[in-house]
Motif scaffolding. Structure first.
Motif, PDB file in Angstrom:
ATOM      1  N   THR A   1       0.818  -1.208   0.000  1.00 24.99           N
ATOM      2  CA  THR A   1       0.000   0.000   0.000  1.00 24.99           C
ATOM      3  C   THR A   1       0.856   1.263   0.000  1.00 24.99           C
ATOM      4  N   ASP A   2       1.972   1.267   0.712  1.00 21.43           N
ATOM      5  CA  ASP A   2       2.818   2.458   0.810  1.00 21.43           C
ATOM      6  C   ASP A   2       3.824   2.587  -0.335  1.00 21.43           C
ATOM      7  N   GLY A   3       3.694   1.734  -1.362  1.00 19.05           N
ATOM      8  CA  GLY A   3       4.583   1.841  -2.516  1.00 19.05           C
ATOM      9  C   GLY A   3       5.852   1.025  -2.415  1.00 19.05           C
ATOM     10  N   LYS A   4       6.021   0.301  -1.320  1.00 17.48           N
ATOM     11  CA  LYS A   4       7.151  -0.615  -1.193  1.00 17.48           C
ATOM     12  C   LYS A   4       6.623  -1.906  -0.580  1.00 17.48           C
ATOM     13  N   LEU A   5       7.307  -2.989  -0.849  1.00 19.36           N
ATOM     14  CA  LEU A   5       6.818  -4.281  -0.376  1.00 19.36           C
ATOM     15  C   LEU A   5       7.157  -4.491   1.094  1.00 19.36           C
ATOM     16  N   LEU A   6       6.119  -4.742   1.873  1.00 14.17           N
ATOM     17  CA  LEU A   6       6.273  -5.172   3.256  1.00 14.17           C
ATOM     18  C   LEU A   6       6.060  -6.679   3.249  1.00 14.17           C
ATOM     19  N   HIS A   7       7.031  -7.419   3.753  1.00 10.41           N
ATOM     20  CA  HIS A   7       6.954  -8.881   3.792  1.00 10.41           C
ATOM     21  C   HIS A   7       7.408  -9.335   5.163  1.00 10.41           C
ATOM     22  N   LEU A   8       6.503  -9.992   5.877  1.00 13.88           N
ATOM     23  CA  LEU A   8       6.822 -10.498   7.204  1.00 13.88           C
ATOM     24  C   LEU A   8       6.517 -11.988   7.265  1.00 13.88           C
ATOM     25  N   ASP A   9       7.283 -12.690   8.089  1.00 16.71           N
ATOM     26  CA  ASP A   9       6.894 -14.066   8.430  1.00 16.71           C
ATOM     27  C   ASP A   9       6.176 -13.984   9.775  1.00 16.71           C
ATOM     28  N   MET A  10       5.704 -15.095  10.277  1.00 16.11           N
ATOM     29  CA  MET A  10       4.916 -15.062  11.509  1.00 16.11           C
ATOM     30  C   MET A  10       5.739 -14.646  12.721  1.00 16.11           C
ATOM     31  N   GLY A  11       7.032 -14.955  12.724  1.00 15.32           N
ATOM     32  CA  GLY A  11       7.907 -14.528  13.809  1.00 15.32           C
ATOM     33  C   GLY A  11       8.059 -13.018  13.869  1.00 15.32           C
ATOM     34  N   GLU A  12       7.839 -12.354  12.747  1.00 14.60           N
ATOM     35  CA  GLU A  12       7.896 -10.889  12.698  1.00 14.60           C
ATOM     36  C   GLU A  12       6.510 -10.265  12.876  1.00 14.60           C
ATOM     37  N   TYR A  13       5.487 -10.932  12.360  1.00 15.43           N
ATOM     38  CA  TYR A  13       4.128 -10.375  12.389  1.00 15.43           C
ATOM     39  C   TYR A  13       3.491 -10.447  13.777  1.00 15.43           C
ATOM     40  N   PHE A  14       3.589 -11.578  14.440  1.00 16.80           N
ATOM     41  CA  PHE A  14       2.899 -11.733  15.723  1.00 16.80           C
ATOM     42  C   PHE A  14       3.346 -10.720  16.775  1.00 16.80           C
ATOM     43  N   PRO A  15       4.635 -10.370  16.898  1.00  9.12           N
ATOM     44  CA  PRO A  15       5.003  -9.331  17.863  1.00  9.12           C
ATOM     45  C   PRO A  15       4.354  -7.968  17.571  1.00  9.12           C
ATOM     46  N   VAL A  16       4.114  -7.666  16.299  1.00  2.25           N
ATOM     47  CA  VAL A  16       3.416  -6.423  15.941  1.00  2.25           C
ATOM     48  C   VAL A  16       1.997  -6.454  16.504  1.00  2.25           C
ATOM     49  N   VAL A  17       1.316  -7.587  16.343  1.00  5.69           N
ATOM     50  CA  VAL A  17      -0.049  -7.732  16.864  1.00  5.69           C
ATOM     51  C   VAL A  17      -0.038  -7.668  18.385  1.00  5.69           C
ATOM     52  N   ASP A  18       0.934  -8.338  19.014  1.00  5.35           N
ATOM     53  CA  ASP A  18       1.011  -8.343  20.482  1.00  5.35           C
ATOM     54  C   ASP A  18       1.190  -6.945  21.060  1.00  5.35           C
ATOM     55  N   LYS A  19       1.882  -6.059  20.344  1.00 10.70           N
ATOM     56  CA  LYS A  19       2.190  -4.722  20.856  1.00 10.70           C
ATOM     57  C   LYS A  19       1.046  -3.732  20.707  1.00 10.70           C
ATOM     58  N   ARG A  20       0.140  -3.977  19.758  1.00  8.98           N
ATOM     59  CA  ARG A  20      -0.875  -2.958  19.507  1.00  8.98           C
ATOM     60  C   ARG A  20      -2.084  -3.151  20.417  1.00  8.98           C
ATOM     61  N   PRO A  21      -2.673  -2.032  20.855  1.00  4.33           N
ATOM     62  CA  PRO A  21      -3.916  -2.147  21.625  1.00  4.33           C
ATOM     63  C   PRO A  21      -4.990  -2.763  20.726  1.00  4.33           C
ATOM     64  N   SER A  22      -5.733  -3.691  21.242  1.00 12.83           N
ATOM     65  CA  SER A  22      -6.745  -4.349  20.425  1.00 12.83           C
ATOM     66  C   SER A  22      -7.929  -3.421  20.186  1.00 12.83           C
ATOM     67  N   PRO A  23      -8.583  -3.580  19.034  1.00 12.45           N
ATOM     68  CA  PRO A  23      -9.823  -2.827  18.825  1.00 12.45           C
ATOM     69  C   PRO A  23     -10.851  -3.116  19.937  1.00 12.45           C
ATOM     70  N   ALA A  24     -10.896  -4.353  20.421  1.00 14.27           N
ATOM     71  CA  ALA A  24     -11.839  -4.701  21.499  1.00 14.27           C
ATOM     72  C   ALA A  24     -11.544  -3.900  22.757  1.00 14.27           C
ATOM     73  N   SER A  25     -10.253  -3.728  23.096  1.00 12.71           N
ATOM     74  CA  SER A  25      -9.892  -3.000  24.319  1.00 12.71           C
ATOM     75  C   SER A  25     -10.238  -1.519  24.235  1.00 12.71           C
ATOM     76  N   LYS A  26     -10.384  -1.021  23.004  1.00 11.51           N
ATOM     77  CA  LYS A  26     -10.749   0.384  22.798  1.00 11.51           C
ATOM     78  C   LYS A  26     -12.255   0.553  22.586  1.00 11.51           C
ATOM     79  N   GLY A  27     -12.993  -0.554  22.718  1.00 10.13           N
ATOM     80  CA  GLY A  27     -14.441  -0.491  22.580  1.00 10.13           C
ATOM     81  C   GLY A  27     -14.919  -0.279  21.155  1.00 10.13           C
ATOM     82  N   GLU A  28     -14.086  -0.593  20.192  1.00 11.62           N
ATOM     83  CA  GLU A  28     -14.456  -0.381  18.794  1.00 11.62           C
ATOM     84  C   GLU A  28     -15.388  -1.492  18.302  1.00 11.62           C
TER      85      GLU A  28
END
Length: 124
Positions: free
Chosen positions: A41-68
């Motif tokens: 989307t940003d004009g360059k390729l972002l490529h992650l494996d699960m070892g890289e992707y899951f820590p990103v998910v773990d760090k972000r506040p969940s939509p559920a925790s924000k009442g979204e």
């Protein structure tokens, strides 16, 4: 109706649950350990494996925790033989609105994502 649609709908529900709750335990059951994650989307390729992707998910506040409110839906499910599937879905992790192309294989009796290719739009 083909029972694989019910199987795939259940897997996609878990996928949406995992994203909405930022729960990598759920996502770990949906993604194959060797799955890949791609976006350009940003004009360059972002490529992650699960070892890289899951820590990103773990760090972000969940939509559920924000009442979204959830805004996920299945657009299409297509099968290519008994163990290969493609799903197009939409979901939201504000402020990003995603269109995901998910490729699945059925191994050891369960469907797992082997690739996620997606686009997102930023909206308020």
């Amino acid at each position: 109706m083909d029972p694989r649609f019910d199987e795939m709908t259940a897997v996609l529900k878990s996928y949406f649950d995992g994203l909405h709750n930022s729960d990598t335990k759920i996502l770990g059951r949906v993604f194959h350990p060797e799955a890949h994650y791609f976006c350009a989307t940003d004009g360059k390729l972002l490529h992650l494996d699960m070892g890289e992707y899951f820590p990103v998910v773990d760090k972000r506040p969940s939509p559920a925790s924000k009442g979204e409110a959830r805004a996920d839906r299945i657009i299409s499910i297509e099968f290519a033989g008994p163990v290969t599937c493609f799903a197009r879905v939409e979901c939201v992790v504000r402020p990003r609105f995603f269109t995901d192309f998910l490729t699945f294989v059925k191994l050891d009796g369960r469907w797992q994502i082997v690739s996620k290719v997606f686009h997102y739009d930023v909206r308020e």
